[in-house]
Design an enzyme around this catalytic site. Structure first.
Site, PDB file in Angstrom:
ATOM      1  N   HIS A  17       5.567   8.041 -46.112  1.00  0.00           N
ATOM      2  CA  HIS A  17       5.300   7.701 -44.721  1.00  0.00           C
ATOM      3  C   HIS A  17       4.071   6.504 -44.832  1.00  0.00           C
ATOM      4  O   HIS A  17       3.106   6.717 -45.391  1.00  0.00           O
ATOM      5  CB  HIS A  17       4.875   8.749 -43.885  1.00  0.00           C
ATOM      6  CG  HIS A  17       5.158   8.652 -42.576  1.00  0.00           C
ATOM      7  ND1 HIS A  17       4.329   8.097 -41.726  1.00  0.00           N
ATOM      8  CD2 HIS A  17       6.296   8.777 -41.806  1.00  0.00           C
ATOM      9  CE1 HIS A  17       4.808   7.877 -40.534  1.00  0.00           C
ATOM     10  NE2 HIS A  17       5.949   8.388 -40.515  1.00  0.00           N
ATOM     11  N   ASP A  72      12.636  13.037 -41.901  1.00  0.00           N
ATOM     12  CA  ASP A  72      13.991  13.071 -42.269  1.00  0.00           C
ATOM     13  C   ASP A  72      14.809  13.761 -43.427  1.00  0.00           C
ATOM     14  O   ASP A  72      15.734  14.214 -43.365  1.00  0.00           O
ATOM     15  CB  ASP A  72      14.400  11.760 -42.841  1.00  0.00           C
ATOM     16  CG  ASP A  72      13.967  10.643 -41.632  1.00  0.00           C
ATOM     17  OD1 ASP A  72      14.727  10.992 -40.503  1.00  0.00           O
ATOM     18  OD2 ASP A  72      13.368   9.847 -41.809  1.00  0.00           O
TER      19      ASP A  72
END
Ligand SMILES: CC(C)(COP(=O)(O)OP(=O)(O)OC[C@H]1O[C@@H](n2cnc3c(N)ncnc32)[C@H](O)[C@@H]1OP(=O)(O)O)[C@@H](O)C(=O)NCCC(=O)NCCS
Length: 370
Positions: free
Chosen positions: A256, A307
């Site tokens: 991320h 996700d």
């Protein structure tokens, strides 16, 4: 002028909607853990738009408005039926949302009151559009929204054509809460750039859907499921991941830009994935996901993002992977529209500069001399 690749670390706006500080995500000052545990998605959408949790009366009014606006124009349903059956679902959603603007009688009215109404309308209609796209792809008739149902219940009802069970509704509702907003992510930024020209809210949401579609953003959840399918069984998982990392390929659902010590949303989805598997008496997808997480984390130090476990959650809810990113959009439209309203309030066009790296001092040469 020196460019910062990917605008990493650049603070591009002020916002009072959501924040990520020291790895903690809050919506309007409420920790995401607290909201995921206790709030409904409708409460969260109200919170994002209006800055406070609704009281009972406000919540009831919002639920009523969402219900009233949920149907989409018949002409739009006709259009959706004309889309190729194998069209990319995010491309279909992007086209349908763009077309939705054509049928809004409030059209170019840019007053705050009407823009707030459009935000609620978009929130109400996106699930209906996604369900219509899904059913049309399967050669089935779209199902009209049912009155009085929550967004999660209604979406599953329109998708399946029958009343969903409570567990599925609760799991989807929580997933929607977790995906609702995320500070200045790529799609939210895209929506703010678009409306900062004083373009309309539909243009902003259409831009956002385009940005969300990419596999480095919302498209990652679909890519995760494709990977899980490709691996097939848990005994092949470790070797598969090691080979990919060896080839310096990215493992979808990991890493991320902002969270370096783990995405606070991932643990909720992981728990949901485990519980759904246990309830079905088959935790194979969950077990394989855990092994992949252990392998990626030990090899690269990368943690799963929102996700990664969404993929096994949605699959265990019986949802096909082509709908994962559109479901992300059903939730994130609450955040996009909250940011769009915030952008209009005190707007300034967003127009950065570029560091020029091209040729210089070129002289025009007539075409027959080139
Ligand atoms: C989310 C993401 C786009 C952030 O990108 P970023 O901040 O620009 O970070 P980078 O892509 O520059 O990655 C930094 C390093 O970590 C590695 N890395 C990052 N994510 C990785 C992943 N998922 N798998 C393997 N390696 C990864 C990169 O290869 C790079 O290594 P290098 O410095 O040796 O070249 C990136 O982590 C990614 O592509 N993840 C996979 C897609 C995904 O899950 N997206 C959903 C985000 S919620």
């Amino acid at each position: 002028m020196t460019a910062t690749k990917g605008l990493e670390g650049i603070v591009a706006t002020t916002s009072s909607i959501s924040s990520i500080v020291d790895g903690v995500l809050t919506y309007r000052g409420y920790n995401i853990d607290d909201l995921a545990e206790h709030a409904s998605f409708e409460e969260v959408a109200f919170l994002l738009w209006f800055g406070k949790l609704p009281n009972a009366q406000e919540l009831q009014k919002l639920q009523q408005d969402l219900s009233n606006y949920a149907a989409i124009p018949d002409k739009l349903i006709e259009q959706i039926k004309l889309y190729p059956k194998d069209a990319n679902t995010m491309a279909a959603l992007r086209s349908a949302v763009s077309a939705l603007a054509l049928y809004d009688e409030d059209g170019d009215d840019m007053s705050l009151e009407v823009n707030e109404k459009k935000a609620v309308k978009l929130q109400a209609q996106l699930p209906t559009i996604v369900a219509a796209i899904a059913r049309t792809r399967q050669g089935k008739e779209p199902v009209a929204p049912k009155a009085g149902a929550s967004i999660a219940e209604n979406f599953l009802y329109m998708l399946r054509g029958e009343q969903p069970d409570e567990t599925s509704i609760k799991a989807l509702d929580q997933a929607l809460v977790l995906h609702a907003d995320h500070e200045l992510n790529a799609s939210t930024f895209a929506s703010r750039v678009t409306v900062a020209t004083l373009s309309d809210i539909y243009s902003g949401v259409t831009s956002a859907i385009g940005a969300l579609k990419g596999p480095l953003h919302g498209g990652a959840n679909e890519a995760v499921m494709k990977m899980l399918k490709e691996i097939g069984t848990i005994d092949k998982a470790e070797a598969y991941i090691l080979e990919k990392l060896d080839k310096r390929e990215k493992i979808m659902g990991f890493g991320h830009r902002v969270y370096k010590n783990g995405d606070p949303r991932a643990k909720h989805l992981q728990k949901m994935s485990r519980e759904l598997g246990q309830m079905k008496g088959d935790t194979s997808l969950y077990d394989m996901s855990v092994l992949i997480e252990e392998t990626v984390t030990s090899q690269k130090g990368l943690k799963p993002n929102v996700d990664f476990y969404s993929a096994s959650v949605y699959t265990q809810l019986g949802i096909e992977h082509e709908l994962f990113t559109p479901i992300f959009a059903i939730s994130r439209v609450s955040g996009w529209t909250a940011h769009i309203l915030e952008q209009y309030d005190g707007n300034r066009i967003i127009r950065p500069r570029a560091e020029y790296t091209g040729l210089t001092d070129q002289k025009y040469v007539p075409v027959d001399m080139r």
